[in-house]
Scaffold this active site. Structure first.
Site, mmCIF file in Angstrom:
data_model
loop_
_atom_site.group_PDB
_atom_site.id
_atom_site.type_symbol
_atom_site.label_atom_id
_atom_site.label_comp_id
_atom_site.label_asym_id
_atom_site.label_seq_id
_atom_site.Cartn_x
_atom_site.Cartn_y
_atom_site.Cartn_z
ATOM 1 N N TYR A 1 -0.929 -8.868 16.207
ATOM 2 C CA TYR A 1 -1.098 -7.613 15.310
ATOM 3 C C TYR A 1 -2.365 -6.966 15.144
ATOM 4 O O TYR A 1 -1.747 -5.649 15.476
ATOM 5 C CB TYR A 1 -1.042 -8.716 14.306
ATOM 6 C CG TYR A 1 -1.498 -7.364 12.996
ATOM 7 C CD1 TYR A 1 -0.744 -6.639 12.585
ATOM 8 C CD2 TYR A 1 -3.225 -7.756 12.299
ATOM 9 C CE1 TYR A 1 -1.405 -5.863 10.899
ATOM 10 C CE2 TYR A 1 -3.514 -6.491 11.386
ATOM 11 C CZ TYR A 1 -2.576 -6.038 10.808
ATOM 12 O OH TYR A 1 -2.510 -4.848 9.727
ATOM 13 N N LYS B 1 -2.451 -2.433 15.667
ATOM 14 C CA LYS B 1 -3.100 -1.376 15.252
ATOM 15 C C LYS B 1 -3.683 -0.695 16.056
ATOM 16 O O LYS B 1 -3.657 0.424 15.417
ATOM 17 C CB LYS B 1 -4.400 -1.999 13.741
ATOM 18 C CG LYS B 1 -2.809 -2.897 12.811
ATOM 19 C CD LYS B 1 -1.965 -2.192 12.652
ATOM 20 C CE LYS B 1 -2.310 -0.987 11.640
ATOM 21 N NZ LYS B 1 -0.852 -0.841 10.767
ATOM 22 N N ILE C 1 1.539 -1.042 0.006
ATOM 23 C CA ILE C 1 -0.200 0.325 -0.404
ATOM 24 C C ILE C 1 1.037 1.217 0.008
ATOM 25 O O ILE C 1 0.164 1.998 -0.673
ATOM 26 C CB ILE C 1 -0.970 0.698 1.055
ATOM 27 C CG1 ILE C 1 -1.818 -1.281 1.008
ATOM 28 C CG2 ILE C 1 -1.260 1.350 1.147
ATOM 29 C CD1 ILE C 1 -3.020 -1.394 2.489
HETATM 30 N N1 LIG Z 1 -2.949 -5.288 3.020
HETATM 31 C C1 LIG Z 1 -4.748 -5.103 4.162
HETATM 32 O O1 LIG Z 1 -5.513 -5.643 3.522
HETATM 33 C C2 LIG Z 1 -4.189 -4.218 5.303
HETATM 34 C C3 LIG Z 1 -5.372 -4.002 6.241
HETATM 35 C C4 LIG Z 1 -5.576 -3.334 7.468
HETATM 36 C C5 LIG Z 1 -4.218 -2.801 7.556
HETATM 37 N N2 LIG Z 1 -3.477 -2.821 6.614
HETATM 38 C C6 LIG Z 1 -1.771 -1.990 7.346
HETATM 39 O O2 LIG Z 1 -1.814 -1.373 6.088
HETATM 40 C C7 LIG Z 1 -0.186 -0.847 5.684
HETATM 41 C C8 LIG Z 1 0.321 -2.024 4.584
HETATM 42 O O3 LIG Z 1 0.205 -2.439 4.329
HETATM 43 P P1 LIG Z 1 0.478 -3.547 3.506
HETATM 44 O O4 LIG Z 1 -0.460 -4.563 2.640
HETATM 45 O O5 LIG Z 1 0.769 -2.709 2.245
HETATM 46 O O6 LIG Z 1 2.310 -4.557 3.486
HETATM 47 P P2 LIG Z 1 2.910 -5.116 3.034
HETATM 48 O O7 LIG Z 1 2.510 -5.182 1.913
HETATM 49 O O8 LIG Z 1 3.288 -6.430 4.020
HETATM 50 O O9 LIG Z 1 3.925 -3.625 3.328
HETATM 51 C C9 LIG Z 1 4.879 -3.390 4.421
HETATM 52 C C10 LIG Z 1 5.638 -2.425 4.614
HETATM 53 O O10 LIG Z 1 6.051 -2.203 5.825
HETATM 54 C C11 LIG Z 1 7.888 -2.048 5.779
HETATM 55 N N3 LIG Z 1 8.116 -2.606 6.903
HETATM 56 C C12 LIG Z 1 7.717 -3.826 7.780
HETATM 57 N N4 LIG Z 1 8.714 -3.801 8.532
HETATM 58 C C13 LIG Z 1 9.285 -2.383 9.062
HETATM 59 C C14 LIG Z 1 10.329 -2.359 9.162
HETATM 60 N N5 LIG Z 1 11.010 -2.523 10.867
HETATM 61 N N6 LIG Z 1 10.554 -0.623 9.345
HETATM 62 C C15 LIG Z 1 10.444 -0.409 8.416
HETATM 63 N N7 LIG Z 1 9.521 -0.963 7.153
HETATM 64 C C16 LIG Z 1 9.259 -2.170 7.536
HETATM 65 C C17 LIG Z 1 7.662 -3.209 4.495
HETATM 66 O O11 LIG Z 1 9.115 -2.803 4.574
HETATM 67 P P3 LIG Z 1 10.037 -4.656 3.279
HETATM 68 O O12 LIG Z 1 9.596 -4.462 2.263
HETATM 69 O O13 LIG Z 1 11.183 -4.063 3.812
HETATM 70 O O14 LIG Z 1 9.744 -5.607 4.827
HETATM 71 C C18 LIG Z 1 7.510 -2.820 3.787
HETATM 72 O O15 LIG Z 1 7.677 -1.641 2.694
HETATM 73 C C19 LIG Z 1 0.189 -1.190 7.217
HETATM 74 O O16 LIG Z 1 0.333 -0.749 8.453
HETATM 75 C C20 LIG Z 1 -0.733 -2.482 7.617
HETATM 76 O O17 LIG Z 1 -1.080 -2.919 8.938
HETATM 77 C C21 LIG Z 1 -3.026 -3.587 5.755
#
Ligand SMILES: NC(=O)c1ccc[n+]([C@@H]2O[C@H](COP(=O)([O-])OP(=O)(O)OC[C@H]3O[C@@H](n4cnc5c(N)ncnc54)[C@H](OP(=O)(O)O)[C@@H]3O)[C@@H](O)[C@H]2O)c1
Length: 337
Positions: A181, A185, A32
């Site tokens: 988790y 959040k 995202i």
């Molecule tokens: N996908 C969903 O359905 C959903 C639903 C509700 C909320 N969210 C929230 O939306 C946000 C993005 O989710 P997403 O689905 O895009 O997740 P994602 O594809 O797994 O991407 C997560 C991002 O966070 C980075 N990250 C993880 N650990 C980190 C650290 N220690 N320091 C700096 N960066 C770090 C990752 O970096 P790397 O590439 O290095 O791992 C990646 O850039 C999150 O906050 C998640 O909780 C997502």
């Protein structure tokens, strides 16, 4: 007939220009966060990707550059699980103003074992909440120096049915990954709203806005080689899921609106229109447990004690603010289309 002032309906395909502004997106190298950065780069703004992986950040910068002519995208090293990293990242930013930071990076573990950071915190709570708490502590002077700046915190629908255990923020008792988790959040969401109250009390012009992206799947997300590749088979097999959830390009839109929409107020929450899971971003009512100011204040105090940081904002010198109180009652109360 008297003229009726109406705020124009938000159009995700016609974003306002933001040339001259600067935005930081944590985890902007993937998922995202990548799409938040890509969409914001299209406004002409400078976008900084906070990333723990230089190669991934460079791939994201290359992808955005190939799609957005003249994109201004940079990278700053940021590892939210490393307590020393937020301060170093802010030092390395090299910006004179910061109009918004999107607290997007996050980690979600599906299976045991419980994992810890070097300083003994449960990994998801430390990365998602404590790391961002520390980042905002270090960004506070830069945000304060930028009138009307915004802090956009990414929550989750998963937090809707969860409650915090303030006596076990390290999740050492009865560790369950999905619950840990969701609690991390929820902590972020309570933080964002407590931050809003503190910003108002201080007379700051910085806004704290809460977003949640709904449900977002990689298999519904368009390819952005080499950042993200989706095969035709994946796309076709997951097509029915698109009725319920969405791709990460669409899931980025609540945060993009929270950064750019001039009518958004501090303390508001934006999420996808259809059941909070998919669709265009709208301002929605706060869930009841998010308005628990006692828990939010206790969480703030615990986060301060655990990190040694305490985000503090002041009113910019000589600036008279115009920000009124948020309605907290969703889109209808806010008269936004
Ligand atoms: N996908 C969903 O359905 C959903 C639903 C509700 C909320 N969210 C929230 O939306 C946000 C993005 O989710 P997403 O689905 O895009 O997740 P994602 O594809 O797994 O991407 C997560 C991002 O966070 C980075 N990250 C993880 N650990 C980190 C650290 N220690 N320091 C700096 N960066 C770090 C990752 O970096 P790397 O590439 O290095 O791992 C990646 O850039 C999150 O906050 C998640 O909780 C997502």
């Amino acid at each position: 007939m008297p003229s009726v002032h109406r705020t124009p309906r938000w159009d995700v395909h016609r974003l306002p220009r933001a040339r001259g502004k600067s935005f930081l997106v944590t985890g902007g190298n993937a998922g995202i966060g990548y799409f938040v950065a890509e969409q914001l780069a299209g406004t002409g703004a400078t976008v900084v990707l906070g990333s723990r992986d230089r190669a991934k950040a460079e791939a994201a910068i290359g992808s955005i550059g190939s799609r957005v002519p003249g994109a201004r995208v940079k990278y700053v090293p940021l590892d939210l699980a490393d307590p020393a990293s937020p301060a170093a990242s802010v030092d390395a930013l090299g910006l004179e103003r910061l109009d918004a930071v999107v607290l997007n990076a996050g980690v979600a573990l599906d299976h045991p074992p419980r994992r810890e950071t070097r300083d003994g915190h449960e990994l998801m709570f430390a990365t998602n909440h404590l790391g961002h708490f520390a980042l905002i502590h270090h960004l506070a002077p830069l945000l304060t120096a930028t009138p009307g700046s915004r802090i956009v915190t990414t929550g989750s629908f998963a937090a809707k049915s969860e409650r915090l255990d303030l006596d076990d923020l390290r999740s050492t008792q009865d560790y369950r990954p999905k619950r840990a988790y969701a609690r991390s959040k929820l902590a972020q969401m309570l933080f964002a709203l407590e931050l809003d109250r503190r910003l108002r009390a201080a007379g700051s012009t910085t806004l704290s806005v809460l977003v949640h992206p709904g449900g977002a799947l990689d298999s519904l997300t368009p390819s952005r080689p080499p950042v993200h590749l989706r095969t035709t088979g994946e796309r076709l097999s997951r097509l029915p899921l698109g009725l319920v959830v969405q791709g990460k390009d669409a899931a980025a839109r609540p945060a993009v609106r929270a950064v750019l929409d001039p009518s958004v107020r501090g303390g508001q929450m934006l999420g996808p229109r259809a059941f909070g899971l998919r669709g265009t971003p709208r301002i929605e009512p706060l869930w009841t447990h998010l308005t628990d100011t006692t828990t939010a204040a206790r969480l703030w105090a615990a986060s301060r004690d655990l990190t040694g940081n305490d985000p503090t904002f002041t009113a910019p010198a000589g600036f008279v603010g115009t920000e009124g109180p948020a309605t907290g009652h969703g889109e209808a109360g806010a008269s936004i289309g």
